[in-house]
Design a protein around this motif. Structure first.
Motif, PDB file in Angstrom:
ATOM      1  N   ARG A  40      19.536 -46.256 -32.770  1.00  0.00           N
ATOM      2  CA  ARG A  40      20.857 -46.756 -32.035  1.00  0.00           C
ATOM      3  C   ARG A  40      21.753 -45.565 -31.761  1.00  0.00           C
ATOM      4  O   ARG A  40      22.022 -45.488 -30.506  1.00  0.00           O
ATOM      5  N   VAL A  55      16.523 -49.902 -26.664  1.00  0.00           N
ATOM      6  CA  VAL A  55      17.248 -49.624 -28.031  1.00  0.00           C
ATOM      7  C   VAL A  55      16.399 -50.591 -28.852  1.00  0.00           C
ATOM      8  O   VAL A  55      15.989 -50.217 -30.014  1.00  0.00           O
ATOM      9  N   GLU A  59      14.230 -49.601 -32.088  1.00  0.00           N
ATOM     10  CA  GLU A  59      14.725 -49.952 -33.729  1.00  0.00           C
ATOM     11  C   GLU A  59      13.633 -50.732 -34.413  1.00  0.00           C
ATOM     12  O   GLU A  59      13.424 -50.298 -35.429  1.00  0.00           O
TER      13      GLU A  59
END
Length: 149
Positions: A40, A55, A59
């Protein structure tokens, strides 16, 4: 003066010199959380945080690969990120030799990590790397329709 190749002009790019990150993690449960946070931070630093679900997806998939490294190898792992020309490539290297398998998404509590990688990544793969392996995936950084293979 630096000229921009028109093929790449619309692709969000990381700042010059900032297209690479590599971090090693020790084998402990907090390492997965730390790897997610590093993804991130890096994508935000590269200016890629506002591109769709990039993102969140990165992740999630990094956490799946990092969890696999911890569960199946119980050793340190290395997270490496590359971003260029509309592609984010995430790699997790560990000392294991077992190639990951995509399992059907059933009702089991585990075993769905590579199913998610296969479903959400543009491409993914695994290659033997010295005594271990590197599992990688790629995501597009410029929306749904650019750079698809």
């Amino acid at each position: 003066m630096l000229e921009v190749d028109p093929r790449y002009a619309s692709y969000p790019q990381p700042p010059l010199g900032a297209g690479h990150l590599s971090v090693e993690y020790t084998p402990r449960p907090a390492a997965v959380r730390e790897a997610r946070a590093a993804v991130r931070r890096q994508l935000e630093g590269w200016g890629l945080a506002d591109h769709d679900d990039l993102v969140d997806t990165a992740e999630l998939l990094v956490s799946e690969l990092a969890t696999n490294a911890l569960l199946h190898c119980a050793s340190s792992f290395r997270l490496t990120l590359f971003a260029s020309h509309g592609v984010l490539r995430c790699e997790v290297a560990d000392v294991g030799r077992r190639t990951p398998q995509v399992l059907r998404a059933g009702t089991a509590e585990s075993g769905r990590g590579m199913f998610l990688v296969d479903a959400l990544a543009r491409r993914w793969g695994c290659h033997q790397d010295g005594p271990g392996k590197t599992v990688w995936f790629e995501l597009g950084t410029c929306g749904d329709d650019c750079g698809r293979l």
